[in-house]
Motif scaffolding. Structure first.
Motif, PDB file in Angstrom:
ATOM      1  N   ILE A   1       0.855  -1.189   0.000  1.00 25.31           N
ATOM      2  CA  ILE A   1       0.000   0.000   0.000  1.00 25.31           C
ATOM      3  C   ILE A   1       0.893   1.241   0.000  1.00 25.31           C
ATOM      4  CG2 ILE A   1      -1.798   1.252   1.242  1.00 25.31           C
ATOM      5  CD1 ILE A   1      -2.636  -1.467   0.003  1.00 25.31           C
ATOM      6  N   GLU A   2       0.804   2.032  -1.065  1.00 21.46           N
ATOM      7  CA  GLU A   2       1.647   3.206  -1.219  1.00 21.46           C
ATOM      8  C   GLU A   2       0.902   4.513  -0.967  1.00 21.46           C
ATOM      9  OE1 GLU A   2       3.405   3.063  -5.091  1.00 21.46           O
ATOM     10  OE2 GLU A   2       5.013   1.707  -4.437  1.00 21.46           O
ATOM     11  N   HIS A   3      -0.412   4.447  -0.853  1.00 19.18           N
ATOM     12  CA  HIS A   3      -1.214   5.675  -0.762  1.00 19.18           C
ATOM     13  C   HIS A   3      -2.041   5.692   0.520  1.00 19.18           C
ATOM     14  CE1 HIS A   3      -0.381   5.109  -5.091  1.00 19.18           C
ATOM     15  NE2 HIS A   3      -0.258   6.422  -5.089  1.00 19.18           N
ATOM     16  N   ALA A   4      -1.389   5.408   1.642  1.00 24.50           N
ATOM     17  CA  ALA A   4      -2.107   5.408   2.915  1.00 24.50           C
ATOM     18  C   ALA A   4      -2.706   6.767   3.222  1.00 24.50           C
ATOM     19  CB  ALA A   4      -1.169   4.976   4.040  1.00 24.50           C
ATOM     20  N   ALA A   5      -2.074   7.843   2.730  1.00 24.97           N
ATOM     21  CA  ALA A   5      -2.586   9.186   2.984  1.00 24.97           C
ATOM     22  C   ALA A   5      -3.917   9.439   2.289  1.00 24.97           C
ATOM     23  CB  ALA A   5      -1.567  10.235   2.540  1.00 24.97           C
ATOM     24  N   ALA A   6      -4.283   8.577   1.325  1.00 29.76           N
ATOM     25  CA  ALA A   6      -5.570   8.740   0.642  1.00 29.76           C
ATOM     26  C   ALA A   6      -6.734   8.687   1.620  1.00 29.76           C
ATOM     27  CB  ALA A   6      -5.738   7.657  -0.427  1.00 29.76           C
ATOM     28  N   TYR A   7      -6.549   7.951   2.714  1.00 36.19           N
ATOM     29  CA  TYR A   7      -7.630   7.778   3.676  1.00 36.19           C
ATOM     30  C   TYR A   7      -7.755   8.961   4.629  1.00 36.19           C
ATOM     31  CZ  TYR A   7      -7.591   3.089   1.773  1.00 36.19           C
ATOM     32  OH  TYR A   7      -7.647   2.019   0.908  1.00 36.19           O
ATOM     33  N   ASP A   8      -6.894   9.976   4.468  1.00 31.78           N
ATOM     34  CA  ASP A   8      -7.023  11.207   5.263  1.00 31.78           C
ATOM     35  C   ASP A   8      -8.183  12.070   4.791  1.00 31.78           C
ATOM     36  OD1 ASP A   8      -4.850  10.673   6.921  1.00 31.78           O
ATOM     37  OD2 ASP A   8      -3.420  11.629   5.560  1.00 31.78           O
ATOM     38  N   VAL A   9      -8.631  11.866   3.558  1.00 31.49           N
ATOM     39  CA  VAL A   9      -9.686  12.698   2.982  1.00 31.49           C
ATOM     40  C   VAL A   9     -10.989  12.512   3.755  1.00 31.49           C
ATOM     41  CG1 VAL A   9     -11.105  13.071   0.921  1.00 31.49           C
ATOM     42  CG2 VAL A   9      -8.649  12.648   0.699  1.00 31.49           C
TER      43      VAL A   9
ATOM     44  N   ALA B   1     -11.040  18.540  -7.210  1.00 26.60           N
ATOM     45  CA  ALA B   1      -9.765  18.090  -7.765  1.00 26.60           C
ATOM     46  C   ALA B   1      -8.747  17.770  -6.683  1.00 26.60           C
ATOM     47  CB  ALA B   1      -9.208  19.139  -8.726  1.00 26.60           C
ATOM     48  N   ASN B   2      -8.950  18.300  -5.477  1.00 24.44           N
ATOM     49  CA  ASN B   2      -8.039  17.980  -4.379  1.00 24.44           C
ATOM     50  C   ASN B   2      -8.323  16.610  -3.768  1.00 24.44           C
ATOM     51  OD1 ASN B   2      -6.666  20.497  -4.489  1.00 24.44           O
ATOM     52  ND2 ASN B   2      -8.339  21.457  -3.342  1.00 24.44           N
ATOM     53  N   VAL B   3      -9.517  16.065  -4.047  1.00 24.48           N
ATOM     54  CA  VAL B   3      -9.915  14.770  -3.499  1.00 24.48           C
ATOM     55  C   VAL B   3      -9.650  13.639  -4.492  1.00 24.48           C
ATOM     56  CG1 VAL B   3     -11.903  13.425  -2.650  1.00 24.48           C
ATOM     57  CG2 VAL B   3     -11.638  15.832  -2.010  1.00 24.48           C
ATOM     58  N   LEU B   4      -9.725  13.928  -5.772  1.00 26.85           N
ATOM     59  CA  LEU B   4      -9.598  12.887  -6.790  1.00 26.85           C
ATOM     60  C   LEU B   4      -8.281  12.113  -6.728  1.00 26.85           C
ATOM     61  CD1 LEU B   4     -11.288  14.748  -9.768  1.00 26.85           C
ATOM     62  CD2 LEU B   4     -12.156  12.716  -8.603  1.00 26.85           C
ATOM     63  N   PRO B   5      -7.131  12.749  -6.388  1.00 24.40           N
ATOM     64  CA  PRO B   5      -5.910  11.941  -6.262  1.00 24.40           C
ATOM     65  C   PRO B   5      -6.014  10.865  -5.185  1.00 24.40           C
ATOM     66  CG  PRO B   5      -5.347  14.259  -6.486  1.00 24.40           C
ATOM     67  CD  PRO B   5      -6.834  14.195  -6.290  1.00 24.40           C
ATOM     68  N   ALA B   6      -6.761  11.130  -4.131  1.00 23.02           N
ATOM     69  CA  ALA B   6      -6.951  10.113  -3.091  1.00 23.02           C
ATOM     70  C   ALA B   6      -7.734   8.932  -3.651  1.00 23.02           C
ATOM     71  CB  ALA B   6      -7.667  10.718  -1.890  1.00 23.02           C
ATOM     72  N   LEU B   7      -8.783   9.208  -4.406  1.00 24.70           N
ATOM     73  CA  LEU B   7      -9.562   8.137  -5.021  1.00 24.70           C
ATOM     74  C   LEU B   7      -8.691   7.338  -5.981  1.00 24.70           C
ATOM     75  CD1 LEU B   7     -12.316   6.794  -5.417  1.00 24.70           C
ATOM     76  CD2 LEU B   7     -12.818   8.500  -7.170  1.00 24.70           C
TER      77      LEU B   7
ATOM     78  N   VAL C   1      -5.399   2.449  -7.333  1.00 27.92           N
ATOM     79  CA  VAL C   1      -4.073   1.967  -7.726  1.00 27.92           C
ATOM     80  C   VAL C   1      -3.540   0.978  -6.696  1.00 27.92           C
ATOM     81  CG1 VAL C   1      -1.667   2.655  -8.083  1.00 27.92           C
ATOM     82  CG2 VAL C   1      -3.514   3.984  -9.116  1.00 27.92           C
ATOM     83  N   ASP C   2      -3.712   1.289  -5.415  1.00 30.02           N
ATOM     84  CA  ASP C   2      -3.273   0.354  -4.380  1.00 30.02           C
ATOM     85  C   ASP C   2      -4.028  -0.966  -4.460  1.00 30.02           C
ATOM     86  OD1 ASP C   2      -1.286   1.911  -3.322  1.00 30.02           O
ATOM     87  OD2 ASP C   2      -2.400   2.548  -1.549  1.00 30.02           O
ATOM     88  N   ALA C   3      -5.306  -0.911  -4.782  1.00 34.32           N
ATOM     89  CA  ALA C   3      -6.072  -2.149  -4.928  1.00 34.32           C
ATOM     90  C   ALA C   3      -5.508  -2.993  -6.066  1.00 34.32           C
ATOM     91  CB  ALA C   3      -7.545  -1.832  -5.172  1.00 34.32           C
ATOM     92  N   ALA C   4      -5.182  -2.351  -7.186  1.00 31.23           N
ATOM     93  CA  ALA C   4      -4.605  -3.081  -8.311  1.00 31.23           C
ATOM     94  C   ALA C   4      -3.267  -3.709  -7.917  1.00 31.23           C
ATOM     95  CB  ALA C   4      -4.425  -2.150  -9.506  1.00 31.23           C
ATOM     96  N   ARG C   5      -2.448  -2.971  -7.173  1.00 31.95           N
ATOM     97  CA  ARG C   5      -1.150  -3.489  -6.733  1.00 31.95           C
ATOM     98  C   ARG C   5      -1.329  -4.642  -5.742  1.00 31.95           C
ATOM     99  NH1 ARG C   5       1.867  -0.825  -3.730  1.00 31.95           N
ATOM    100  NH2 ARG C   5       3.880  -1.529  -4.539  1.00 31.95           N
ATOM    101  N   ALA C   6      -2.298  -4.507  -4.854  1.00 30.23           N
ATOM    102  CA  ALA C   6      -2.525  -5.557  -3.863  1.00 30.23           C
ATOM    103  C   ALA C   6      -3.014  -6.840  -4.522  1.00 30.23           C
ATOM    104  CB  ALA C   6      -3.527  -5.086  -2.813  1.00 30.23           C
TER     105      ALA C   6
ATOM    106  N   ALA D   1      -2.769  -2.814   8.117  1.00 32.20           N
ATOM    107  CA  ALA D   1      -4.163  -3.208   8.335  1.00 32.20           C
ATOM    108  C   ALA D   1      -4.732  -3.871   7.084  1.00 32.20           C
ATOM    109  CB  ALA D   1      -5.005  -1.995   8.723  1.00 32.20           C
ATOM    110  N   ILE D   2      -4.440  -3.302   5.913  1.00 31.51           N
ATOM    111  CA  ILE D   2      -4.938  -3.876   4.665  1.00 31.51           C
ATOM    112  C   ILE D   2      -4.243  -5.197   4.363  1.00 31.51           C
ATOM    113  CG2 ILE D   2      -5.107  -3.527   2.172  1.00 31.51           C
ATOM    114  CD1 ILE D   2      -5.355  -0.490   2.794  1.00 31.51           C
ATOM    115  N   ARG D   3      -2.918  -5.233   4.525  1.00 32.21           N
ATOM    116  CA  ARG D   3      -2.179  -6.460   4.249  1.00 32.21           C
ATOM    117  C   ARG D   3      -2.637  -7.592   5.177  1.00 32.21           C
ATOM    118  NH1 ARG D   3       1.958  -9.930   5.421  1.00 32.21           N
ATOM    119  NH2 ARG D   3       1.833  -9.250   7.594  1.00 32.21           N
TER     120      ARG D   3
END
Length: 301
Positions: free
Chosen positions: A14-22, A158-164, A169-174, A283-285
């Motif tokens: 998981i590379e985008h843990a900060a996405a869940y800050d939104v 547009a400030n939220v879309l990078p989190a989505l 992307v993390d789901a695809a990697r996982a 937590a995700i792993r």
């Protein structure tokens, strides 16, 4: 599925843990808008593609850095035309192009309506293929409520879309990491299905003599719905023969959803729980590893 999956599934997937800050309301709004935009995008595959028995012609696959602007794009493809949906720092945008052509037409969605998006995809596809739709329309039923569905213009933050984008992307990697850890390929690859707008991989554990799937495990992420209003990761087992009295231990940070006597329970890890976790990546792993082993045990003869 390997029983030592917990050890094989690596940390750092998981590379985008900060996405869940939104904030949840902002994330849900952007998620809903992208969900509806995807319905226009998949017109390329649904109306110009070759229909498939599993409906995969309606799905989208990720194409990282598809255009010069980079980013991650979800592409719906037919033989001679594609449409893509991108959502990130540049906003939300649809592109339509020919697989063999260097150029693609782009339509930033901010200020446009869903009807505009459909028109753009259909007119672009008609121009590129030289003909109208080859298949009858098949709109997805029971889509989530949102003003864009009733004619309002797209206005995703547009400030939220990078989190989505990061969550997908993390789901695809996982899912790819699960494939490597288990030495099992996801059937058809990692796909985004427009009806529920979930990104998923389907792992086949067994087939009958005719080649039909009899045992599978699905892994993915789905937007907020009736099971959880924040969205969630899931691990979903299935057996043609059914599974009786399955009561696995709860996965770390997650839970099992009872689907009744006709299907084994499904493991869920909510976005809200991930947001509150001390180590979101772990937590995700841990959820994936525990749930996959449990599902494998449930589906054994």
């Amino acid at each position: 599925m390997a029983t030592n999956l917990l050890q094989n599934l690596p940390a750092g997937i998981i590379e985008h843990a900060a996405a869940y800050d939104v904030a949840q309301d902002a994330l849900t709004d952007a998620w809903r808008q992208a969900h509806h935009a995807a319905q226009a995008v998949v017109e390329a595959g649904k109306r110009w593609g070759d229909p498939q028995p599993d409906d995969s012609h309606s799905a989208m696959a990720m194409k990282p850095g598809e255009r010069e602007s980079g980013g991650n794009w979800w592409r719906s493809s037919a033989k001679d035309v594609y449409a893509s949906l991108g959502f990130g720092a540049g906003g939300m945008e649809i592109t339509v192009g020919s697989p063999d052509g260097p150029d693609a037409s782009a339509a930033p969605l901010a200020g446009l309506t869903l009807e505009d998006a459909y028109r753009f995809v259909r007119e672009s596809a008609r121009r590129l293929t030289g003909e109208g739709p080859r298949n009858e329309p098949s709109p997805a039923p029971d889509l989530p409520d949102h003003p864009v569905a009733d004619g309002a213009a797209f206005d995703a933050n547009a400030n939220v879309l990078p989190a989505l984008d990061g969550i997908y992307v993390d789901a695809a990697r996982a899912i790819a990491a699960v494939s490597r850890a288990t030495e099992a390929s996801a059937e058809g690859g990692v796909l985004c299905w427009p009806h529920h707008f979930d990104i998923a991989g389907l792992f086949v554990l067994d087939r009958d003599e005719g080649g039909d799937m009899t045992k599978t495990i699905g892994v993915g992420v789905t937007p907020p719905d009736g099971l959880d209003d924040s969205g969630y990761w899931y691990v979903s087992p299935w057996s043609k023969a059914g599974v009786e009295n399955a009561k696995p231990d709860d996965p770390p940070d997650g839970r099992w959803h009872d689907r009744g006597k006709d299907a084994p329970p499904m493991a869920l890890l909510s976005v809200a729980d991930i947001r509150n976790a001390n180590d979101r990546g772990e937590a995700i792993r841990g959820f994936l590893a525990h749930s996959l082993v449990a599902c494998n045990e449930m589906l054994k003869p």
